[in-house]
Enzyme design. Structure first.
Site, mmCIF file in Angstrom:
data_model
loop_
_atom_site.group_PDB
_atom_site.id
_atom_site.type_symbol
_atom_site.label_atom_id
_atom_site.label_comp_id
_atom_site.label_asym_id
_atom_site.label_seq_id
_atom_site.Cartn_x
_atom_site.Cartn_y
_atom_site.Cartn_z
ATOM 1 N N LYS A 1 -3.085 -8.915 -6.739
ATOM 2 C CA LYS A 1 -3.446 -9.983 -7.674
ATOM 3 C C LYS A 1 -4.645 -10.720 -7.137
ATOM 4 O O LYS A 1 -4.814 -10.834 -5.920
ATOM 5 C CB LYS A 1 -2.290 -10.976 -7.828
ATOM 6 C CG LYS A 1 -2.340 -11.721 -9.139
ATOM 7 C CD LYS A 1 -1.847 -10.853 -10.254
ATOM 8 C CE LYS A 1 -1.812 -11.552 -11.578
ATOM 9 N NZ LYS A 1 -1.040 -10.758 -12.540
ATOM 10 N N HIS B 1 0.820 -1.213 0.000
ATOM 11 C CA HIS B 1 0.000 0.000 0.000
ATOM 12 C C HIS B 1 0.855 1.264 0.000
ATOM 13 O O HIS B 1 0.371 2.329 0.342
ATOM 14 C CB HIS B 1 -0.909 0.008 1.236
ATOM 15 C CG HIS B 1 -2.004 -1.013 1.150
ATOM 16 N ND1 HIS B 1 -2.693 -1.453 2.238
ATOM 17 C CD2 HIS B 1 -2.515 -1.682 0.099
ATOM 18 C CE1 HIS B 1 -3.601 -2.351 1.864
ATOM 19 N NE2 HIS B 1 -3.508 -2.509 0.569
ATOM 20 N N HIS B 2 2.136 1.135 -0.374
ATOM 21 C CA HIS B 2 2.972 2.349 -0.363
ATOM 22 C C HIS B 2 2.495 3.344 -1.407
ATOM 23 O O HIS B 2 2.770 4.529 -1.316
ATOM 24 C CB HIS B 2 4.454 2.007 -0.581
ATOM 25 C CG HIS B 2 4.800 1.662 -1.996
ATOM 26 N ND1 HIS B 2 4.413 0.487 -2.597
ATOM 27 C CD2 HIS B 2 5.458 2.366 -2.945
ATOM 28 C CE1 HIS B 2 4.834 0.475 -3.842
ATOM 29 N NE2 HIS B 2 5.471 1.601 -4.089
ATOM 30 N N ARG B 3 1.779 2.846 -2.408
ATOM 31 C CA ARG B 3 1.093 3.695 -3.385
ATOM 32 C C ARG B 3 -0.313 3.124 -3.561
ATOM 33 O O ARG B 3 -0.477 1.908 -3.596
ATOM 34 C CB ARG B 3 1.781 3.628 -4.758
ATOM 35 C CG ARG B 3 3.167 4.205 -4.799
ATOM 36 C CD ARG B 3 3.145 5.606 -5.389
ATOM 37 N NE ARG B 3 4.486 6.107 -5.563
ATOM 38 C CZ ARG B 3 5.130 6.869 -4.667
ATOM 39 N NH1 ARG B 3 4.562 7.184 -3.529
ATOM 40 N NH2 ARG B 3 6.348 7.300 -4.917
ATOM 41 N N LYS C 1 -2.794 -2.580 -7.811
ATOM 42 C CA LYS C 1 -3.164 -2.951 -9.184
ATOM 43 C C LYS C 1 -2.678 -4.355 -9.487
ATOM 44 O O LYS C 1 -1.552 -4.707 -9.127
ATOM 45 C CB LYS C 1 -2.432 -1.966 -10.122
ATOM 46 C CG LYS C 1 -2.817 -2.074 -11.555
ATOM 47 C CD LYS C 1 -3.921 -1.109 -11.888
ATOM 48 C CE LYS C 1 -4.539 -1.357 -13.237
ATOM 49 N NZ LYS C 1 -5.329 -2.589 -13.313
ATOM 50 N N SER D 1 -2.508 -0.067 -18.683
ATOM 51 C CA SER D 1 -3.616 -0.014 -17.719
ATOM 52 C C SER D 1 -3.569 1.305 -16.956
ATOM 53 O O SER D 1 -4.605 1.901 -16.657
ATOM 54 C CB SER D 1 -3.519 -1.163 -16.705
ATOM 55 O OG SER D 1 -4.167 -2.297 -17.213
ATOM 56 N N LYS E 1 7.029 -4.699 -10.249
ATOM 57 C CA LYS E 1 6.845 -4.336 -11.664
ATOM 58 C C LYS E 1 6.445 -2.870 -11.806
ATOM 59 O O LYS E 1 7.012 -2.132 -12.618
ATOM 60 C CB LYS E 1 5.754 -5.246 -12.251
ATOM 61 C CG LYS E 1 5.526 -5.095 -13.713
ATOM 62 C CD LYS E 1 4.416 -6.023 -14.188
ATOM 63 C CE LYS E 1 4.712 -7.467 -13.906
ATOM 64 N NZ LYS E 1 3.728 -8.379 -14.502
HETATM 65 P P1 NAD Z 1 -3.956 -16.363 -21.861
HETATM 66 O O1 NAD Z 1 -4.887 -17.229 -21.109
HETATM 67 O O2 NAD Z 1 -4.496 -15.435 -22.887
HETATM 68 O O3 NAD Z 1 -2.848 -17.256 -22.635
HETATM 69 C C1 NAD Z 1 -2.101 -18.300 -22.086
HETATM 70 C C2 NAD Z 1 -1.860 -19.313 -23.201
HETATM 71 O O4 NAD Z 1 -0.925 -20.307 -22.759
HETATM 72 C C3 NAD Z 1 -3.123 -20.042 -23.622
HETATM 73 O O5 NAD Z 1 -3.258 -19.969 -25.036
HETATM 74 C C4 NAD Z 1 -2.882 -21.471 -23.138
HETATM 75 O O6 NAD Z 1 -3.522 -22.456 -23.946
HETATM 76 C C5 NAD Z 1 -1.375 -21.580 -23.211
HETATM 77 N N1 NAD Z 1 -0.806 -22.622 -22.367
HETATM 78 C C6 NAD Z 1 -1.242 -23.047 -21.150
HETATM 79 N N2 NAD Z 1 -0.418 -24.014 -20.686
HETATM 80 C C7 NAD Z 1 0.540 -24.194 -21.614
HETATM 81 C C8 NAD Z 1 1.685 -25.045 -21.706
HETATM 82 N N3 NAD Z 1 2.003 -25.885 -20.738
HETATM 83 N N4 NAD Z 1 2.463 -24.951 -22.809
HETATM 84 C C9 NAD Z 1 2.160 -24.085 -23.795
HETATM 85 N N5 NAD Z 1 1.090 -23.262 -23.767
HETATM 86 C C10 NAD Z 1 0.303 -23.319 -22.694
HETATM 87 O O7 NAD Z 1 -3.101 -15.603 -20.746
HETATM 88 P P2 NAD Z 1 -2.219 -14.294 -20.932
HETATM 89 O O8 NAD Z 1 -3.014 -13.135 -20.516
HETATM 90 O O9 NAD Z 1 -1.557 -14.325 -22.272
HETATM 91 O O10 NAD Z 1 -1.135 -14.530 -19.773
HETATM 92 C C11 NAD Z 1 -0.021 -15.396 -19.980
HETATM 93 C C12 NAD Z 1 1.025 -15.112 -18.937
HETATM 94 O O11 NAD Z 1 1.412 -13.732 -19.027
HETATM 95 C C13 NAD Z 1 0.583 -15.314 -17.481
HETATM 96 O O12 NAD Z 1 1.704 -15.753 -16.737
HETATM 97 C C14 NAD Z 1 0.206 -13.926 -17.038
HETATM 98 O O13 NAD Z 1 0.316 -13.782 -15.634
HETATM 99 C C15 NAD Z 1 1.240 -13.109 -17.764
HETATM 100 N N6 NAD Z 1 0.873 -11.692 -17.970
HETATM 101 C C16 NAD Z 1 -0.271 -11.338 -18.624
HETATM 102 C C17 NAD Z 1 -0.551 -9.986 -18.842
HETATM 103 C C18 NAD Z 1 -1.740 -9.523 -19.654
HETATM 104 O O14 NAD Z 1 -1.835 -8.306 -19.913
HETATM 105 N N7 NAD Z 1 -2.617 -10.404 -20.088
HETATM 106 C C19 NAD Z 1 0.305 -9.017 -18.340
HETATM 107 C C20 NAD Z 1 1.468 -9.409 -17.680
HETATM 108 C C21 NAD Z 1 1.737 -10.761 -17.511
#
Ligand code: NAD
Length: 472
Positions: free
Chosen positions: A106, A64-66, A70, A363, A94
């Site tokens: 989260k 909660h420092h900011r 998110k 965002s 991040k």
């Molecule tokens: P998403 O659900 O859109 O995509 C994930 C994809 O990975 C899916 O297509 C799924 O079928 C595939 N997958 C699952 N298990 C797998 C495996 N063992 N091998 C290969 N493919 C596999 O999710 P996303 O939003 O793209 O998020 C993916 C990662 O990125 C997560 O770790 C998330 O925390 C991180 N992330 C997402 C965002 C965002 O803006 N969406 C931002 C920062 C970080």
């Protein structure tokens, strides 16, 4: 044999390693590290067949420092308290790394999203939002969710609508969640922002000749061989921009159903169309299907982009990975031992807290737009364009040379929202990388880029505590 570290313990191990290179009081470091709030709630939902199912949800606010805090909401069977705490902590670091003025949070719901109908998912999402509301865990100035694995703009629209219904007098209600559809207060460019940020980050990394030489690579992204794990929101967009705007060659891809390789390069859009048609990346024309999906990570390439889930790379497969650069598009894809292993072997790991920060950066822009109640570019676009046209007309009169309409419209152009969003994202990814790299260089080989990015975060958060003082 000792128990493997939990995800949150791994994040804290990275924190401790980095903190040892700073000189802040132990109490401040402990305060930065701890989770400020975590909540677990259990609620019933009605399935379409009339049966009742009990759902487990969590939300962790790490720092909660900011404010607001998110962080995304994940729908997956792997969701646990430890996981949301680890991911919330990563969000704090991040945001600090890319100078986004939020604390980290989260959320998660333990469900396999594909096993539910849209109507069931809507009931789960609205009830989850209600639980957050009841406990003061959501609001534009408190805690602002976003999508993560298994959720997207549709769920964010349900969250915004539920919150607005519960808080009808909050004029900033739309700022309670980000990555909404553009029609519901979202911002152009948010969907692809994380993948685009991965591209900007990698392009900057590859542009530094000295660093590329040290890895045995030539400078520039053009022609670099890339493998992407997970073609979801992040992985697909990263692959698309790396290929279309960066000139990289996508030599392999892995998905839930398997992995494929094509040394001459896969066309990302064609591969996605093939997956939509057949339900699988396997059997794609000209590509080889590998025996199992995990082998995809071991394809010979320059850059590996794990963009699925955490712990994709551990000591079980790290020794067989051939990439020189691993860009952690997913959160926590490299276990801490594997991360140390890569550092010892001179393989560059671009840490998640930096390289996938494009989503939270945009965002932040969306949240600002919601608080401003106006689209970026709306006020100045035409003014900028007309000023440019007047300037060009003056140059025409002075030089006697007439510009073509194409020249005029490309030079005298006012920025649209998407131009401003991408420009802000590009600046953020480039500037932040140089901040981390400088700290890395200062270490003289004592620590890796992950520790350097963590040191950058700790310095900024500790400064916030030092400047504000501690209440009471
Ligand atoms: P998403 O659900 O859109 O995509 C994930 C994809 O990975 C899916 O297509 C799924 O079928 C595939 N997958 C699952 N298990 C797998 C495996 N063992 N091998 C290969 N493919 C596999 O999710 P996303 O939003 O793209 O998020 C993916 C990662 O990125 C997560 O770790 C998330 O925390 C991180 N992330 C997402 C965002 C965002 O803006 N969406 C931002 C920062 C970080």
């Amino acid at each position: 044999m000792s128990e493997p570290l939990t995800f949150f313990e791994q994040v804290n191990r990275n924190f401790d390693k980095a903190a040892a290179f700073t000189s802040h009081p132990p109490g401040i470091l402990e305060q930065i590290k701890q989770i400020n709030n975590v909540i677990h709630f259990v609620f019933p939902i009605k399935r379409d067949d009339g049966s009742i199912e009990v759902i487990h949800g969590w939300r962790a606010e790490h720092s909660h420092h900011r404010l607001p805090t998110k962080g995304g909401i994940r729908y997956a069977m792997t969701v646990s308290e430890d996981e949301v705490m680890a991911l919330a902590a990563l969000m704090t670091y991040k945001c600090a790394i890319v100078n986004v003025p939020f604390g980290g949070a989260k959320g998660g719901v333990r469900i396999a999203a594909h096993a539910y109908s849209a109507a069931e998912l809507e009931r789960i999402t609205r009830r989850y939002t209600f639980e957050l509301f009841k406990k003061n865990f959501i609001g534009p100035g408190l805690d602002v969710p976003a999508p993560d694995f298994g959720t997207g703009p549709r769920e964010m629209a349900w969250i915004a609508d539920t919150y607005s219904t519960l808080a009808p007098h909050d004029i900033n209600a739309l700022g309670c969640v980000t990555a909404k559809p553009v029609s519901e207060g979202g911002i152009d460019g948010r969907i692809e922002a994380t993948g685009r940020g991965v591209f900007y980050g990698l392009r900057e990394v590859c542009s530094i000749t000295e660093d590329m030489r040290a890895l045995g690579l030539t400078p520039g992204l053009e022609g670099k061989r890339v493998v992407v794990q997970g073609l979801g929101n992040v992985g697909y967009h990263a692959a698309k921009f790396l290929q279309e705007e960066g000139g990289a060659v996508i030599v392999g891809a892995t998905e839930h159903e398997g992995a494929i390789a094509k040394p001459s390069g896969l066309k990302v859009e064609a591969l996605m169309a093939h997956r939509r048609e057949t339900g699988s990346i396997l059997g794609f024309e000209g590509a080889t299907d590998l025996a199992n999906r995990d082998l995809g990570l071991e394809i010979d390439c320059d850059i590996l982009v794990p963009a699925a889930l955490e712990n994709a790379i551990t000591m079980d497969n790290a020794p067989r990975i051939k990439a020189k650069i691993i860009a952690e598009a997913a959160n926590g894809p490299t276990g801490s031992e594997a991360s140390d292993f890569f550092f010892e072997r001179g393989i560059m790991v671009l840490p998640d807290a930096y390289v996938n920060a494009g989503g939270v950066t945009v965002s932040y822009f969306e949240w600002l737009k919601n608080l401003e109640h106006v689209r970026f570019g709306r006020l100045e676009k035409r003014f900028t364009e007309q000023s440019g046209r007047r300037l060009l007309t003056a140059i025409e009169h002075a030089t006697g040379r007439a510009f073509s309409e194409h020249e005029i419209s490309s030079i005298a152009r006012g920025a649209d929202e998407i131009d401003l969003v991408n420009s802000g994202l590009e600046e953020t990814m480039i500037e932040s990388y140089h901040g981390i790299r400088e700290i890395f260089k200062r270490g003289g080989g004592a620590y890796d880029l992950r520790a350097a990015s963590m040191i950058a975060a700790i310095e900024k958060i500790a400064l916030a505590y030092a400047d504000r003082g501690i209440f009471p």
